[in-house]
Write a protein that holds these residues in place. Structure first.
Motif, PDB file in Angstrom:
ATOM      1  N   GLY A  23       1.031  10.313   5.523  1.00 36.70           N
ATOM      2  CA  GLY A  23       1.407   8.900   5.429  1.00 36.70           C
ATOM      3  C   GLY A  23       1.662   8.417   4.014  1.00 36.70           C
ATOM      4  O   GLY A  23       1.778   7.205   3.779  1.00 36.70           O
ATOM      5  N   LYS A  24       1.818   9.347   3.062  1.00 35.30           N
ATOM      6  CA  LYS A  24       1.961   8.899   1.660  1.00 35.30           C
ATOM      7  C   LYS A  24       3.235   8.087   1.439  1.00 35.30           C
ATOM      8  O   LYS A  24       3.195   7.056   0.765  1.00 35.30           O
ATOM      9  CB  LYS A  24       1.902  10.084   0.677  1.00 35.30           C
ATOM     10  CG  LYS A  24       2.949  11.148   0.894  1.00 35.30           C
ATOM     11  CD  LYS A  24       2.675  12.375   0.061  1.00 35.30           C
ATOM     12  CE  LYS A  24       3.619  13.512   0.419  1.00 35.30           C
ATOM     13  NZ  LYS A  24       3.662  13.876   1.863  1.00 35.30           N
ATOM     14  N   LEU A  27       2.792   4.581   2.952  1.00 37.64           N
ATOM     15  CA  LEU A  27       1.853   3.761   2.168  1.00 37.64           C
ATOM     16  C   LEU A  27       2.498   3.325   0.853  1.00 37.64           C
ATOM     17  O   LEU A  27       2.393   2.158   0.458  1.00 37.64           O
ATOM     18  CB  LEU A  27       0.574   4.560   1.880  1.00 37.64           C
ATOM     19  CG  LEU A  27      -0.372   4.745   3.071  1.00 37.64           C
ATOM     20  CD1 LEU A  27      -1.432   5.807   2.761  1.00 37.64           C
ATOM     21  CD2 LEU A  27      -1.058   3.425   3.437  1.00 37.64           C
ATOM     22  N   ILE A 128      -4.309  11.650  -0.544  1.00 36.78           N
ATOM     23  CA  ILE A 128      -4.401  10.960   0.749  1.00 36.78           C
ATOM     24  C   ILE A 128      -4.613  11.990   1.854  1.00 36.78           C
ATOM     25  O   ILE A 128      -3.833  12.949   1.984  1.00 36.78           O
ATOM     26  CB  ILE A 128      -3.141  10.117   1.012  1.00 36.78           C
ATOM     27  CG1 ILE A 128      -3.074   9.016  -0.059  1.00 36.78           C
ATOM     28  CG2 ILE A 128      -3.164   9.507   2.416  1.00 36.78           C
ATOM     29  CD1 ILE A 128      -1.812   8.232  -0.073  1.00 36.78           C
ATOM     30  N   ASN A 174      -6.269   8.107   5.372  1.00 39.49           N
ATOM     31  CA  ASN A 174      -5.314   7.187   6.008  1.00 39.49           C
ATOM     32  C   ASN A 174      -5.493   7.226   7.520  1.00 39.49           C
ATOM     33  O   ASN A 174      -4.743   7.889   8.233  1.00 39.49           O
ATOM     34  CB  ASN A 174      -3.885   7.554   5.617  1.00 39.49           C
ATOM     35  CG  ASN A 174      -2.866   6.628   6.277  1.00 39.49           C
ATOM     36  OD1 ASN A 174      -3.206   5.517   6.694  1.00 39.49           O
ATOM     37  ND2 ASN A 174      -1.629   7.093   6.383  1.00 39.49           N
ATOM     38  N   ASN A 175      -6.526   6.504   7.983  1.00 45.98           N
ATOM     39  CA  ASN A 175      -6.749   6.391   9.427  1.00 45.98           C
ATOM     40  C   ASN A 175      -6.065   5.108   9.888  1.00 45.98           C
ATOM     41  O   ASN A 175      -4.968   5.133  10.434  1.00 45.98           O
ATOM     42  CB  ASN A 175      -8.251   6.400   9.705  1.00 45.98           C
ATOM     43  CG  ASN A 175      -8.554   6.484  11.181  1.00 45.98           C
ATOM     44  OD1 ASN A 175      -7.651   6.725  11.973  1.00 45.98           O
ATOM     45  ND2 ASN A 175      -9.794   6.280  11.558  1.00 45.98           N
ATOM     46  N   PHE A 177      -3.831   2.184   8.927  1.00 45.65           N
ATOM     47  CA  PHE A 177      -2.841   2.040   7.853  1.00 45.65           C
ATOM     48  C   PHE A 177      -3.192   0.902   6.887  1.00 45.65           C
ATOM     49  O   PHE A 177      -3.206   1.100   5.662  1.00 45.65           O
ATOM     50  CB  PHE A 177      -1.452   1.814   8.464  1.00 45.65           C
ATOM     51  CG  PHE A 177      -0.347   1.818   7.441  1.00 45.65           C
ATOM     52  CD1 PHE A 177       0.258   3.010   7.055  1.00 45.65           C
ATOM     53  CD2 PHE A 177       0.081   0.640   6.852  1.00 45.65           C
ATOM     54  CE1 PHE A 177       1.268   3.025   6.100  1.00 45.65           C
ATOM     55  CE2 PHE A 177       1.094   0.643   5.898  1.00 45.65           C
ATOM     56  CZ  PHE A 177       1.682   1.837   5.531  1.00 45.65           C
ATOM     57  N   ALA A 180      -6.100   1.695   4.610  1.00 45.65           N
ATOM     58  CA  ALA A 180      -5.735   2.692   3.584  1.00 45.65           C
ATOM     59  C   ALA A 180      -4.875   2.031   2.509  1.00 45.65           C
ATOM     60  O   ALA A 180      -5.041   2.296   1.309  1.00 45.65           O
ATOM     61  CB  ALA A 180      -5.006   3.864   4.231  1.00 45.65           C
ATOM     62  N   LEU A 181      -3.978   1.154   2.928  1.00 44.51           N
ATOM     63  CA  LEU A 181      -3.103   0.463   1.970  1.00 44.51           C
ATOM     64  C   LEU A 181      -3.921  -0.413   1.013  1.00 44.51           C
ATOM     65  O   LEU A 181      -3.669  -0.433  -0.197  1.00 44.51           O
ATOM     66  CB  LEU A 181      -2.071  -0.371   2.736  1.00 44.51           C
ATOM     67  CG  LEU A 181      -1.066  -1.141   1.893  1.00 44.51           C
ATOM     68  CD1 LEU A 181      -0.250  -0.204   1.004  1.00 44.51           C
ATOM     69  CD2 LEU A 181      -0.124  -1.958   2.793  1.00 44.51           C
TER      70      LEU A 181
END
Ligand SMILES: Nc1nc2c(ncn2[C@@H]2O[C@H](COP(=O)(O)OP(=O)(O)O)[C@@H](O)[C@H]2O)c(=O)[nH]1
Ligand SMILES: Nc1ncnc2c1ncn2[C@@H]1O[C@H](COP(=O)(O)OP(=O)(O)O)[C@@H](O)[C@H]1O
Length: 217
Positions: A23-24, A27, A128, A174-175, A177, A180-181
């Protein structure tokens, strides 16, 4: 010891690393959209463009011969072979962005992050993680941009990549979103303060990296 190039113009250099599908890119796209003083570096790669990717936006897509020529000419600040393709960060582009006052994020693999850390020890590095390998596979399938063969190759590589997570300054899972952001945004903000303070001490790098002097410190 000389300190990082990010310091010289008062701008920060930050690396973000993750296995494929963690998900990099999503993000970082969200982070940059919310902050106009942050920029991503656009790498060169020999990978084929995915559907929807534009030359010069996601990557500068190039051939192996052209990549090797640029490498030989010293164009890259760092480079690596990842999943059978070459990737490299343009030295001039990054230094120009820093010079223009943009905090710059390099979205690069662990080998590249290692090279950047050696060159610029003050760089802040972020890794991540996906919540699980199963989630990684689901995300790559859902993204729907790679063949099953490529997805398998990337899942197989994830294990080895994740072993390097402990070498990074920060690790984010990153569970969810948005959570994590928020963490990423907080880390980037902390990194900027730290690196700007460091900048004031490192004016000697102006000449070494051919960067114009700045007036904002
Ligand atoms: N060392 C290095 N790695 C890069 C660079 N650009 C991209 N990568 C990494 O190459 C890997 C593959 O990227 P990509 O093909 O876009 O696939 P994705 O990870 O699924 O988005 C990822 O780990 C990227 O972070 C670069 O300039 N240098
Ligand atoms: N926290 C999350 N939960 C569920 N899906 C996510 C999350 N973060 C990203 N994704 C999705 O996972 C897929 C891979 O994300 P992407 O940003 O392309 O990964 P990477 O750049 O690390 O390869 C995309 O379809 C994205 O929308």
């Amino acid at each position: 010891m000389v300190q990082p190039a990010q310091a010289v113009s008062g701008s920060s250099l930050i690396t973000v690393t993750a296995p494929s599908g963690a998900g990099k890119s999503s993000l970082l796209a969200a982070l940059i959209q919310a902050d106009s003083s942050l920029r991503l570096s656009v790498s060169h790669t020999t990978r084929q463009p995915r559907p929807g990717e534009q030359n010069g936006r996601e990557y500068h897509f190039t051939t192996v011969d052209d990549f090797k020529k640029r490498l030989k000419e010293g164009e890259f600040l760092e480079h690596a072979e990842v999943h059978g393709n070459f990737y490299g960060t343009s030295r001039v582009a990054v230094l120009n962005q820093l010079n223009e006052g943009y905090d710059t994020i390099l979205e690069i693999d662990w080998q590249g992050a290692h090279q950047i850390r050696r060159l610029f020890p003050e760089t802040v590095s972020i890794f991540i993680l996906p919540p699980s390998i199963t989630a990684l596979e689901e995300r790559l399938n859902k993204r729907g941009q790679d063949s099953q063969e490529i997805i398998k190759q990337r899942i197989a590589a994830a294990d080895e990549e994740i072993r390097h997570a402990s070498e990074f300054d920060y690790v984010i899972i990153n569970n969810k979103f948005d959570q994590a952001l928020s963490k990423l945004a907080a880390i980037v903000q902390t990194a900027r303060c730290r690196l700007t303070r460091q900048a004031i001490k490192n004016r000697d790098l102006f000449e070494q990296f051919g960067i114009n002097c700045c007036n904002n410190q």
